[in-house]
Each structure stands twice: as C-alpha cells, then as structure tokens.
Design a protein around this motif. Structure first.
Motif, short mmCIF file in Angstrom:
data_model
loop_
_atom_site.label_atom_id
_atom_site.label_comp_id
_atom_site.label_asym_id
_atom_site.label_seq_id
_atom_site.Cartn_x
_atom_site.Cartn_y
_atom_site.Cartn_z
N LEU A 1 0.86 -1.18 0.00
CA LEU A 1 0.00 0.00 0.00
C LEU A 1 0.90 1.23 0.00
O LEU A 1 1.79 1.35 0.85
N SER A 2 0.67 2.13 -0.93
CA SER A 2 1.44 3.38 -0.96
C SER A 2 1.05 4.25 0.22
O SER A 2 -0.10 4.21 0.68
N ALA A 3 1.99 5.04 0.67
CA ALA A 3 1.71 6.00 1.74
C ALA A 3 0.73 7.05 1.24
O ALA A 3 0.71 7.39 0.06
N THR A 4 -0.08 7.54 2.16
CA THR A 4 -0.95 8.68 1.89
C THR A 4 -0.55 9.76 2.90
O THR A 4 0.28 9.51 3.78
N PRO A 5 -1.15 10.93 2.83
CA PRO A 5 -0.81 11.94 3.84
C PRO A 5 -1.09 11.50 5.28
O PRO A 5 -0.47 12.01 6.21
N THR A 6 -2.02 10.53 5.46
CA THR A 6 -2.37 10.13 6.83
C THR A 6 -2.10 8.66 7.15
O THR A 6 -2.35 8.23 8.27
N SER A 7 -1.63 7.90 6.17
CA SER A 7 -1.37 6.49 6.44
C SER A 7 0.00 6.08 5.90
O SER A 7 0.49 6.65 4.92
N PRO A 8 0.62 5.10 6.53
CA PRO A 8 1.99 4.73 6.16
C PRO A 8 2.05 3.84 4.91
O PRO A 8 1.05 3.24 4.50
N GLU A 9 3.23 3.78 4.35
CA GLU A 9 3.51 2.79 3.31
C GLU A 9 3.58 1.43 3.98
O GLU A 9 4.20 1.29 5.04
N VAL A 10 2.93 0.45 3.39
CA VAL A 10 2.94 -0.91 3.90
C VAL A 10 3.54 -1.79 2.80
O VAL A 10 3.03 -1.78 1.67
N ASP A 11 4.60 -2.50 3.12
CA ASP A 11 5.26 -3.37 2.14
C ASP A 11 5.52 -4.71 2.82
O ASP A 11 6.53 -4.89 3.48
N PHE A 12 4.56 -5.62 2.68
CA PHE A 12 4.66 -6.95 3.28
C PHE A 12 5.02 -7.94 2.19
O PHE A 12 4.19 -8.28 1.34
N ARG A 13 6.25 -8.41 2.21
CA ARG A 13 6.74 -9.40 1.24
C ARG A 13 6.81 -10.74 1.96
O ARG A 13 7.86 -11.13 2.47
N PHE A 14 5.67 -11.41 2.00
CA PHE A 14 5.54 -12.63 2.80
C PHE A 14 6.51 -13.73 2.37
O PHE A 14 7.09 -14.40 3.21
N GLU A 15 6.71 -13.89 1.07
CA GLU A 15 7.61 -14.94 0.58
C GLU A 15 9.05 -14.71 1.05
O GLU A 15 9.81 -15.66 1.21
N GLN A 16 9.41 -13.45 1.25
CA GLN A 16 10.76 -13.10 1.69
C GLN A 16 10.83 -12.91 3.21
O GLN A 16 11.89 -12.55 3.74
N TYR B 1 -0.46 -15.23 7.35
CA TYR B 1 0.93 -15.52 6.98
C TYR B 1 1.67 -16.20 8.13
O TYR B 1 2.32 -17.22 7.95
N LEU B 2 1.54 -15.65 9.33
CA LEU B 2 2.27 -16.19 10.48
C LEU B 2 1.82 -17.61 10.81
O LEU B 2 2.63 -18.43 11.27
N ALA B 3 0.55 -17.92 10.57
CA ALA B 3 0.04 -19.26 10.85
C ALA B 3 0.77 -20.32 10.02
O ALA B 3 0.88 -21.47 10.44
N GLY B 4 1.29 -19.91 8.87
CA GLY B 4 2.02 -20.84 8.01
C GLY B 4 3.51 -20.86 8.24
O GLY B 4 4.24 -21.59 7.56
N CYS B 5 3.99 -20.06 9.17
CA CYS B 5 5.43 -19.99 9.44
C CYS B 5 5.81 -21.03 10.48
O CYS B 5 5.14 -21.18 11.50
N ASP B 6 6.91 -21.72 10.21
CA ASP B 6 7.41 -22.72 11.15
C ASP B 6 8.93 -22.63 11.17
O ASP B 6 9.58 -23.07 10.22
N GLY B 7 9.47 -22.01 12.18
CA GLY B 7 10.92 -21.84 12.27
C GLY B 7 11.47 -20.80 11.31
O GLY B 7 12.65 -20.83 10.98
N ALA B 8 10.63 -19.88 10.88
CA ALA B 8 11.05 -18.84 9.93
C ALA B 8 11.82 -17.73 10.64
O ALA B 8 11.67 -17.51 11.84
N THR B 9 12.65 -17.03 9.88
CA THR B 9 13.29 -15.81 10.34
C THR B 9 12.57 -14.66 9.65
O THR B 9 12.62 -14.54 8.42
N ILE B 10 11.90 -13.85 10.44
CA ILE B 10 11.05 -12.79 9.91
C ILE B 10 11.65 -11.44 10.30
O ILE B 10 11.93 -11.19 11.47
N ASN B 11 11.86 -10.60 9.30
CA ASN B 11 12.38 -9.25 9.55
C ASN B 11 11.25 -8.25 9.43
O ASN B 11 10.56 -8.20 8.41
N VAL B 12 11.08 -7.47 10.49
CA VAL B 12 10.04 -6.44 10.53
C VAL B 12 10.74 -5.10 10.64
O VAL B 12 11.53 -4.87 11.56
N ASN B 13 10.47 -4.22 9.68
CA ASN B 13 11.08 -2.90 9.65
C ASN B 13 10.00 -1.85 9.86
O ASN B 13 9.07 -1.76 9.06
#
Length: 129
Positions: A6-21, A49-61
């Motif tokens: 989701l692109s940023a708007t004046p009142t909401s943040p940019e959201v970039d969730f790359r689940f495969e990565q 997405y998290l329900a399908g993760c098992d031993g994953a390394t997840i980076n949250v920025n």
C-alpha cells in the motif's frame, strides 16, 4: 502468499509486506481517520501468513515518524501477533527506525521491547528522518 503493498498517503503509512521473503515493513506517518479500518485487514493478513510460518526468520522494519493514539492500539495488536509467532518458534527481528532527535518514538520502541520480549528488538537512529 501474495505480497501486500500500500502506498503511503498523507495520513497512512507505506505498507510493504513481502511474505515470501519474510519481510514486513511499515514506513511513514499513521493517523488515518479510522485506524481500525486501516489496520484490521493488514493484521488479519499478517496472522494468516504467520500461521504458516514454522521456524522462519522474519524481519520487521518499522520507520514511523508519527502515529496517533488509535494507531498505537492497532500497532500493539500487530506486534502482539508477531510476538506470538516468536513464542511459537519463529525468529522475529523488529528493526525500529527513529530520528536520532526523536526521544518519543525511541521510547515507544523501548516500550515495545519490554512488552513483547520474544521479539528481537533493534533500535536504529537515523539522522533527519
């Protein structure tokens, strides 16, 4: 799972969730008129997405220059879902970016570190954010 952007708007943040990565990023300012309407579908998708993760390394920025109190409540729900995933055996690294002169954002990040201890919290001071 398909990525979510989701692109940023004046009142909401940019959201970039790359689940495969295993990369989740939120950047900008967050004071949408209805924070629950904005964040609830995002959190639901992250939970699927998290329900399908098992031993994953997840980076949250997270690089938020400003967020209002209703966004704070929704962000806590987001971080709680990530904390539960970490408790379930995933490695979740929260990179918390803040302006080097913004103690308020840094302190909120430190509060997250204390409240969601299963997350690997890393604060990053940046100049002129």
């Amino acid at each position: 799972m398909q990525a979510l952007y989701l692109s940023a708007t004046p009142t909401s943040p940019e959201v970039d969730f790359r689940f495969e990565q295993h990369s989740l990023s939120i950047k900008g300012e967050s004071y949408p008129e209805n924070a629950a309407a904005f964040y609830t579908p995002l959190i639901a998708q992250v939970q699927r997405y998290l329900a399908g993760c098992d031993g994953a390394t997840i980076n949250v920025n997270v690089s938020l220059a400003y967020f209002n109190s209703s966004s704070t409540k929704m962000l806590f729900a987001f971080f709680d879902a990530l904390n539960q995933a970490a408790l379930a055996g995933n490695e979740v690294c929260l990179n918390w970016y803040h302006d080097e002169d913004d103690d308020t954002i840094l302190e909120f990040g430190e509060e997250l570190r204390d409240d969601f201890a299963a997350l690997e919290f890393r604060a990053h001071a940046v100049s002129g954010q």
